[in-house]
Design an enzyme around this catalytic site. Sequence first.
Site, short mmCIF file in Angstrom:
data_model
loop_
_atom_site.label_atom_id
_atom_site.label_comp_id
_atom_site.label_asym_id
_atom_site.label_seq_id
_atom_site.Cartn_x
_atom_site.Cartn_y
_atom_site.Cartn_z
N GLU A 13 -9.41 -1.97 5.65
CA GLU A 13 -9.98 -1.62 6.94
C GLU A 13 -11.25 -2.42 7.21
O GLU A 13 -11.92 -2.86 6.27
CB GLU A 13 -10.31 -0.12 6.96
N ASN A 48 -6.77 -2.74 14.54
CA ASN A 48 -8.18 -2.98 14.22
C ASN A 48 -8.34 -4.19 13.30
O ASN A 48 -9.42 -4.46 12.79
CB ASN A 48 -8.80 -1.73 13.57
N ASP A 101 0.82 -1.22 0.00
CA ASP A 101 0.00 0.00 0.00
C ASP A 101 0.85 1.27 0.00
O ASP A 101 2.08 1.21 0.16
CB ASP A 101 -0.93 0.00 1.23
N HIS A 151 -6.73 -4.69 10.39
CA HIS A 151 -6.52 -4.50 8.95
C HIS A 151 -5.24 -5.19 8.49
O HIS A 151 -4.30 -5.37 9.26
CB HIS A 151 -6.53 -3.01 8.56
P1 PGA Z 1 2.68 -1.44 12.65
O1 PGA Z 1 1.49 -1.42 11.62
O2 PGA Z 1 3.64 -2.47 12.17
O3 PGA Z 1 3.26 -0.06 12.63
O4 PGA Z 1 2.09 -1.80 13.97
C1 PGA Z 1 0.99 -2.61 11.15
C2 PGA Z 1 -0.20 -2.34 10.25
O5 PGA Z 1 -0.90 -1.34 10.46
O6 PGA Z 1 -0.44 -3.14 9.34
#
Ligand code: PGA
Length: 541
Positions: free
Chosen positions: A143, A136, A67, A138
């Site tokens: 999302e 959350n 992404d 995702h």
């Molecule tokens: P993070 O993010 O590794 O910074 O915890 C993971 C994500 O949001 O996929």
Amino acid sequence: MRVIVCNDYDEMSRKAAKLVASQIVLKPDCVLGLATGSTPIGLYDNLAQMNKRGEIDFSEVTTFNLDEYYPISPDNEQSYRYFMEHHLFNRVNINKNRTHIPDGTTKDPESECAKYERMIEESGGIDLQILGIGQNGHIGFNEPDNNLNTVTHLTNLTENTIEANSRFFEKKSDVPTRALTMGISSILKSRKIILLASGRTKHKVVRELLNDGINTSVPATMLKVHPDVVLICDKEAYSDMYLGVDIGGTSVKFGVIDGFNNIVFKDSIPTHKDMPAKGIVDNIAAQCLKIAQRFPISSIGVGTPGIIDFDTKTVSATNLPFDKAPVALWLKEATGLNVYINNDANCAALGEAVAGEGAGENDIFMITLGTGIGGGIIIDKKIYTGKHGDAGEIGHMCIETDGLPCACGNRGCWEKYASVSALIAQTEAAAEANKDSILANVIKDDCVVDGKTVFKAMNMGCPVAQKVFDKYIDYLAIGVRNIINIFRPGLVVISGGISEAGDRLLKPLIQKVGSDTPIKISRLQNDAGIIGAATLGKNAK
Ligand code: PGA
């Protein structure tokens, strides 16, 4: 989904790097799906080092990132292009033309997404996809939603994601609110998937992922339909946490343990035993709530002095104002968490049984030498409380008919002879009867007699002190021998302040007891109570 639980972030990163490295070794022109965020940074560090050591070659590797924020330019330090250059691409011998990240500057996101999807397909598809997981649930920027988009698309970020990612930006309002992301089916088309999760903030979502069914409100659960996913996570992300509370006469100790019996946090507050029972418990509850805000606590276990009526779940103790106090109920009402309770000596024995000297034994007997003598019986790694909840009161077994009177109403109780209070009384009596002895002089100099006095005088070669100690060991050994004869446990554990004497206490005791049942000093000491209390909740699951 295969799950690999690592001790910490570094181990997680090393294990993931080994898997990625074997993919590159097996197929040098493989296609990797890459992720950004804080989680894969350690993995990229390991890969960069392996590349530098000549262990892996990136020259033929193609990459597609999951992404990119939208809109954002690649030279913006917050862009995922910048992230990837900084953390991986500039550190390995990769051909930059083979690295792909959705174009955050595109004027036409729809055709950019379609092009990205096509390029993945034309590359032959992703061999190994690396994923992080959002708090959350995702994956990529897919999302939680009623409808999940399957292919690469432009998406709005949820408030939770914006909040979580704001740590990388100066202020929250700087976080882009949209992103271009591969869709769920773009991800699921990958041949292999490695999902990484690290730290306490991921614990809740990892639990949901592992325990709940497939659900669009936790997009990562979609991975359950894929045949080759490995979740590599650290203990903090994986294991439940349990709060143990050890109520004492002067202080209340708190400890958070993970599912592997490691203490991850400790704290204590004064007991305030001049307060009514409800006040004491309210203070404990307030502290529990504070701790529960920081840690994902599944339940609370409490070790308390006194006797617990397991039918009414009330506590009565002599050195605290608990008279049929519904301690567990009050705590449950105040915290909303399930609360489990047992006697403190029993909890200490349980703690020692699961995480201390008794870790390899099913049946142990713990003897706590202090003001009195407490006992904890563990059978099959569980506390034995007897029919009325008060089994293990070994301090009151009789070792001397017509012996010293005890507060319990009987005479000759073991604790009148073998507790630390008894040793102090014996030390004082011997010094009184031998006023010129080294022992008497040590007491005169120190102006105090405690459990250490006799050892100090023995160190100075005092025969009077030696005699006191030998007799004390005789008394101690009688009780230990009785216990072994009745229970024949796998292990007897001695705890309490005097066990600090270590081998000086243990060796003569073992010799005097003369049994092949091992006798050891508590390894956990003061931590045994909180670990055991927390284990009450863990065992109740
Ligand atoms: P993070 O993010 O590794 O910074 O915890 C993971 C994500 O949001 O996929």
